[in-house]
Design an enzyme around this catalytic site. Structure first.
Site, PDB file in Angstrom:
ATOM      1  N   GLY A  45       3.029   4.155  -2.683  1.00 23.95           N
ATOM      2  CA  GLY A  45       2.845   5.180  -3.697  1.00 23.95           C
ATOM      3  C   GLY A  45       3.140   5.168  -5.185  1.00 23.95           C
ATOM      4  CB  CYS A  84      15.465  29.022 -24.306  1.00 17.26           C
ATOM      5  SG  CYS A  84      14.344  29.768 -22.982  1.00 17.26           S
TER       6      CYS A  84
END
Length: 529
Positions: A172, A438
């Site tokens: 993968g 934030c």
């Protein structure tokens, strides 16, 4: 005759059934070799012996032209017939000792390993390398073992430290996740994979040269920057509370000295105040989101912040993180509201599978969602309750993700997986304005940029590392970023002109701009636990 020197970094496993329409096998292989493939394995599970032998001979001739060793899957007889460098054996194939007895002494023998017991047996049997996997699910073969993920591969890799046995990961792996695989599979003590084995990302591509080049570029970037690029110097003195305070001031000075470009993909609610906070600290903000810009921007920026509060621009976030990893720039991930919806959780996991975060920052609900813990519940972008043992939680999460973890709240916690810092500054008015969390992410990114720039400058000047506590240390940068906002909040709230949340925000930006080393030393409430 000595065993050949083998570069396992980009190990191509062939699969003729995956070739796109109109693409010839040898044409595809040659383009892949031109793109940077360093080792080739012929894997033919359904062809008869004559056909396998013919394919192996043609492949050997082509690999010889590019001085790339050839490995044959399973078939010792074919390897002997064509003079291949060695063989790769699966768990149900010929045992390593039997193959060793049949092959020349210089032959290379690899072994597929899916479990710790497999790795122990390969070591005991004298394998030269192991293929560890599956990392992720793959369409190229049926897998008997569940995908281990990069951290599962790291667990399999750990016993090989200090041995001559090399290791590659398989299944993968592609250009989008190869850096995450390499970073995530690095063991806590710094042992890394020697390469990755790739099948479909190259073989199924109509442009195998370009596909191989993308992988090779990312792989070379990883090995050019050891896993400890963002770690403290080995000679650094032990952490103390006073040292963390002093480091915060020193990194703040580096931000003002270098004025690093801080790239922020952030939510549209806080863009302006995040940019202003960056400027106040001494950095230079850029809020770019287009995927097409990321390759160029990552070379110029000091750090990247990915904040997906409004869950937009995922393609830009993917590209930005990937290029930041390739260019050895710190990546701060702020998964705002990740616990609110399944889409946010899936998006966060997609990003963390695609690139390696340097710092993950979030409140209790957000980090609990990332850790799949039910101890704390998310309520939109907020959280309900807290962890019974936050120090253990952040330490465990940092170890799991191989990064720094910042847990924000009334008390903030920062860990690198070994050390844990408890930070108890701040003011209630931070909770009364939008985006204060934030802003912490912005400050952490700015401090990471400052520390990274200082480290780069020191390396360029060949400066000695003895006694260096600040240079490139992202644990210290994360602590400094949190303290910058929380200490500035205390200073802003104490001002006579601050009457509430409306006057607090501009005062907070002002105080971020006025911060100095003495503020950290005098006001920071720091403890190592």
């Amino acid at each position: 005759m000595a065993k050949p020197a083998v570069d396992y970094s980009l190990y191509l496993v062939t699969g003729r059934d995956l070739l796109p329409p109109g693409k010839d096998y040898l044409e595809s292989l040659e383009e892949a070799l031109q793109g940077g493939v360093t080792l080739v394995q012929v894997r033919e599970k359904t062809a008869d012996t004559g056909e396998i032998l013919d394919i192996a001979r043609q492949t050997k001739a082509l690999c010889d032209r590019y001085n790339v060793p050839l490995i044959i899957d399973d078939r010792v007889d074919v390897a002997l017939a064509v003079g291949a460098a060695g063989v790769h054996l699966g768990q149900t194939d010929m045992p390593v000792p039997v193959a060793r007895a049949l092959l020349p002494p210089h032959a290379v023998i690899g072994k597929t390993c899916n479990t710790a017991a497999h790795v122990a047996a390969a070591l005991a049997d004298g394998a030269d390398y192991v293929g560890l996997g599956p990392v992720w699910g793959t369409a190229t073969k049926r897998i008997a073992h569940p995908p281990a993920g990069p951290r599962g591969i790291a667990a399999l890799l750990a016993p090989l430290a200090g041995t001559p046995v090399r290791a590659v990961a398989i299944a993968g792996i592609n250009a989008a996740n190869v850096l995450h695989c390499l970073w995530g599979a690095t063991t806590p003590d710094g042992h890394t994979l020697d390469g990755v084995a790739v099948v479909s990302d190259i073989v199924a591509s109509p442009e195998p040269r370009a596909a191989a080049q993308r992988l090779s570029t990312a792989i070379r970037a990883f090995y050019a920057a050891p896993h400890h690029t963002f770690a403290r110097a080995p000679s650094a003195p032990p952490y103390t509370a006073d040292a963390l305070k002093a480091a915060a001031g020193a990194i703040l000075a580096d931000i003002k000295r270098f004025a690093p470009l801080v790239h922020q993909i952030t939510n549209n609610v806080v863009t302006t105040q995040s940019a202003n906070a960056t400027l106040a600290l001494g950095g230079s903000p850029i809020m770019a989101t287009a995927p097409q810009e990321m390759a160029d921007l990552s070379r110029a920026t000091g750090a990247l912040l990915v904040n997906f509060g409004t869950i937009q621009n995922l393609d830009g976030m993917l590209e930005a993180g990937r290029h930041a990893n390739m260019n050895r720039k710190p990546v701060v991930f702020d998964p705002v509201g990740v616990g609110a919806t399944a889409y946010r959780r899936e998006s966060a996991q997609g990003l963390l599978r695609a690139w390696q975060a340097t710092v993950i920052k979030g409140n209790a609900g957000e980090l609990a969602a990332l850790a799949d813990s039910a101890e704390v519940q998310a309520k939109g972008v907020d959280s309900v309750g807290g962890f019974a043992d936050p120090a253990r939680f952040v330490r465990d999460l940092a170890r799991a993700h191989r990064c720094i973890v910042v847990l924000t709240g009334v008390v903030d916690w920062v860990s690198d997986g070994t050390h844990v810092a408890r930070l108890a500054n701040g003011h209630a008015l931070l909770g009364a304005i939008t985006g204060s969390g934030c802003m912490v992410g912005t400050a952490v990114a700015a401090f990471c940029a400052g520390a990274s720039c200082a480290a780069a400058a020191a390396r360029a000047a060949n400066a000695p590392e003895d006694g260096a506590l600040v240079r490139g240390d992202m644990f210290l940068a994360a602590v400094g970023g949190v303290l910058a906002v929380t200490v500035a909040a205390e200073l802003a709230a104490a001002r006579a002109d601050v009457q509430g949340s409306g006057t607090f925000l501009p005062a907070l930006i002002d105080e971020l701009g006025r911060l100095g080393a003495e503020d950290f030393m005098q006001r920071a409430n720091v403890a190592l636990v």
